[in-house]
Design a protein around this motif. Sequence first.
Motif, PDB file in Angstrom:
ATOM      1  N   ARG A 182       0.838  -1.191   0.000  1.00 49.12           N
ATOM      2  CA  ARG A 182       0.000   0.000   0.000  1.00 49.12           C
ATOM      3  C   ARG A 182       0.877   1.247   0.000  1.00 49.12           C
ATOM      4  NH1 ARG A 182      -3.380  -1.890   5.205  1.00 49.12           N
ATOM      5  NH2 ARG A 182      -1.204  -2.120   5.872  1.00 49.12           N
ATOM      6  N   LYS A 205      -1.633  -0.244  -3.726  1.00 51.93           N
ATOM      7  CA  LYS A 205      -2.901   0.448  -3.532  1.00 51.93           C
ATOM      8  C   LYS A 205      -2.736   1.645  -2.601  1.00 51.93           C
ATOM      9  CE  LYS A 205      -7.587  -0.265  -1.761  1.00 51.93           C
ATOM     10  NZ  LYS A 205      -8.507  -1.224  -1.109  1.00 51.93           N
ATOM     11  N   VAL A 207      -3.557   3.920   0.239  1.00 55.61           N
ATOM     12  CA  VAL A 207      -4.391   3.585   1.389  1.00 55.61           C
ATOM     13  C   VAL A 207      -4.571   4.744   2.350  1.00 55.61           C
ATOM     14  CG1 VAL A 207      -2.460   2.719   2.777  1.00 55.61           C
ATOM     15  CG2 VAL A 207      -4.761   1.853   3.201  1.00 55.61           C
ATOM     16  N   LEU A 208      -3.604   5.654   2.405  1.00 56.53           N
ATOM     17  CA  LEU A 208      -3.686   6.754   3.369  1.00 56.53           C
ATOM     18  C   LEU A 208      -3.122   8.013   2.741  1.00 56.53           C
ATOM     19  CD1 LEU A 208      -3.050   6.712   7.124  1.00 56.53           C
ATOM     20  CD2 LEU A 208      -1.775   8.370   5.769  1.00 56.53           C
ATOM     21  N   GLY A 225       2.133   1.317   5.035  1.00 54.99           N
ATOM     22  CA  GLY A 225       2.470   1.234   3.624  1.00 54.99           C
ATOM     23  C   GLY A 225       3.824   1.836   3.299  1.00 54.99           C
TER      24      GLY A 225
END
Length: 290
Positions: A182, A205, A207-208, A225
């Motif tokens: 992530r 991906k 994510v934050l 991540g």
Amino acid sequence: MDWSDVRIFLAVARSGTLGGAARSLQTSHPTVGRRLRALEQAMGHTLFQRTADGFVLTDEGHGIVALAEQMEEGALAMERRLAGQERNLEGSLRISTTDWFGAYVLPPILADFANAYPNVDVEILTGTRRFSLAQREADVAFRTVPFETADVVQRRLFRLEYGVYIAEEAPDPKYGDGTGFRLITPSKRHFPDIAWLVESFPNAKPVLQSNNRNVQGRMCRQGVGIAVLPRVVGNQISGIRRLELPTPPPARDIWMGYHRDLRGLQRLRAFIATLSDHLANEAARGAAQK
């Protein structure tokens, strides 16, 4: 006409509320309301319509905004010129910068400065907002892009290197892939290092998102991540490690700027000298390690 009342008029025009004007002028809400009413009475015109959404300029108010701004620039120019002639190493020094620069680059510099000039009060203004040097919201600013106005004296300080970091216990992601991992990114992804990160790990991906580099680093330490960080930040956060990759993230320049009227301000000159000495020592240490 009292210049302080004109300042209040401009602050209300810009913020649209008495509370916003009071915060920008560092005064009280009732004071702003009282001075604004006094100005309108003295001029014999209503300058704002009071609405449920805030204060909206009337036609009369619109008609004097440009003139009020001319008065403001003249008053600020007088203030800057007089401040630029101050010779005493005392008073306040306001520094505008990003959160990570204020937390990871400036502390050792400011420690030396405070020891050498104990009568200078330093205020650090951090965040994404660019404080105005012309309006003396800040005396000196640090940015990752050059200053665009001609009245700013600017200097390129150093080249900022970036690195890619993960939690110490995490496995290495595959460069050019990123499957199973992530990404931690800023809220706005127009930065060159973030665009590089997304391209380098296309299957990771997001994510934050956070506009605070310190938050990104702390979340990286928690194993959330992959994060790309200025090395001066990432290398000081325990619990994360920098990846050795075929291609590093793009570097950026750090710029310092201050208004030309403040060139003679002694406490500013002393700060710049302290900064220059620190950077020179850092460069010498880096050269000795190579």
